[in-house]
Design an enzyme around this catalytic site. Structure first.
Site, PDB file in Angstrom:
ATOM      1  N   SER A   1       0.103  -1.669   0.343  1.00 14.83           N
ATOM      2  CA  SER A   1       0.043  -0.115   0.019  1.00 14.83           C
ATOM      3  C   SER A   1       0.825   1.551  -0.134  1.00 14.83           C
ATOM      4  CB  SER A   1      -1.280   0.244   1.459  1.00 14.83           C
ATOM      5  OG  SER A   1      -2.042   0.962   1.192  1.00 14.83           O
TER       6      SER A   1
ATOM      7  N   ASP B   1      -1.799  13.750  12.864  1.00 16.87           N
ATOM      8  CA  ASP B   1      -2.286  15.378  12.634  1.00 16.87           C
ATOM      9  C   ASP B   1      -1.980  15.182  11.321  1.00 16.87           C
ATOM     10  OD1 ASP B   1      -3.239  16.179  14.478  1.00 16.87           O
ATOM     11  OD2 ASP B   1      -1.298  16.965  15.773  1.00 16.87           O
TER      12      ASP B   1
ATOM     13  N   HIS C   1      -7.345  -6.711   0.563  1.00 12.15           N
ATOM     14  CA  HIS C   1      -6.166  -5.379   0.550  1.00 12.15           C
ATOM     15  C   HIS C   1      -4.989  -6.057   1.545  1.00 12.15           C
ATOM     16  CE1 HIS C   1      -4.020  -1.882   0.368  1.00 12.15           C
ATOM     17  NE2 HIS C   1      -3.947  -1.294   0.983  1.00 12.15           N
TER      18      HIS C   1
END
Length: 308
Positions: free
Chosen positions: A133, A229, A288
């Site tokens: 990924s 964040d 996945h």
């Protein structure tokens, strides 16, 4: 009155330094490699890594995990590949993940730069890159930027194009940021409370369990070790892929899950353009997370590719 702690987005959790490389029998050694700073926005950060030593001098295998993952995702795979191939295997934490250092930046330029500096400091001049990924995009970028560094390339369930399919990543970030847990409680209780709070936005239990691997305890307080964040600020960058005009001519395997949609026929022309030696295969009944769903098939596919 109970003291509630809203989980922090994640502080930098420093791993072992090069001067304190210690391990049990399974892991040859582990550490954090501090790269020399370079000018520019993609200044490298320290990456945490584990090494599983093999008996041969063949080119080592280097595993790169996906978003919200860590080097431990590939530990059992690494041990099996050492036994099957005799090769040394490294598993690496990306910046803002696992025990690697944090940075406000999370782009493929930055992550590729981190990896190149790590391999340089470890005196690895050539390797087989295996990335899942997000890690697959880092591996592709590395091969396209420094083809002499990559002997072979394995890209796991991702393509060299922008990921346009609907993803739940924004919901994962929202859910993780909203979790509140009492301080100074047992880890098992903290995990149960965190999972209960994640359930509203993260429906699949397997995904909740995966996200909970990032829950860590520090001095009685629970926090996320991933930098939420930075991930939120750069999610668009992570879903995208840099543009390259050149190609990587080395042997390449794109390994997709038959139940996944991250590699489609629409991606084939771009795969062929950038990786003309690519072979595209699918593992039946795999999602996945191929290496977790079908580890034996995954290992067999990698071994067959190495011997081809």
């Amino acid at each position: 009155m109970s003291l509630l702690c809203r989980l922090c987005p994640g502080g930098p959790l420093l791993g072992r330094t090069l001067g304190a490389l210690a391990a049990g029998a399974a892991v040859g050694f582990r550490g954090v490699c501090t790269a020399v700073s370079s000018a520019g926005s993609a200044r490298p950060v320290s990456l945490s890594y584990d090494v599983f030593d093999g008996k041969t001098t063949d080119t080592p295998l280097v595993f790169l995990h996906g978003l919200f993952g860590s080097k431990s995702n590939f530990h059992s795979i690494a041990k099996s590949l050492v036994q099957r191939t005799g090769r040394k295997v490294l598993t690496v934490d990306a910046r803002n993940h696992g025990n690697s250092n944090h940075s406000p930046l999370l782009t493929y330029e930055a992550m590729t730069n981190d990896l190149h500096h790590l391999l340089k400091q470890l005196h690895i001049g050539k390797c087989v890159l295996i990335g899942h990924s997000m890690g697959g995009k880092v591996a592709m970028s590395s091969a396209l930027q420094q083809p002499d560094l990559v002997e072979r390339l394995v890209v796991v369930d991702i393509s060299p194009r922008r990921t346009t399919m609907q993803t739940d990543f924004p919901h994962y970030i929202q859910a993780m940021k909203a979790v509140k847990i009492e301080c100074h409680i047992p880890r098992s209780t903290a995990r149960r409370l965190a999972e209960d709070q994640l359930r509203a936005l993260v429906k699949k239990r397997s995904v909740r369990q995966f996200l909970l691997t990032n829950l860590v305890e520090q001095n009685g307080h629970y926090t996320w070790r991933v930098n939420l964040d930075a991930i939120a600020d750069h999610l668009d960058d992570v879903l995208d892929f840099p543009h390259f005009d050149n190609s990587y001519e080395g042997p390449t395997l794109f390994l997709g899950g038959s139940s996944s949609h991250y590699i489609s026929s629409d991606d084939y022309p771009e795969i062929q353009r950038l990786f003309p030696m690519a072979d595209i295969q699918y593992i039946p009944d795999a999602s996945h997370w191929i290496h977790a769903d079908k580890p034996l098939d995954f290992i067999s596919s990698v071994c067959s590719f190495l011997q081809s």
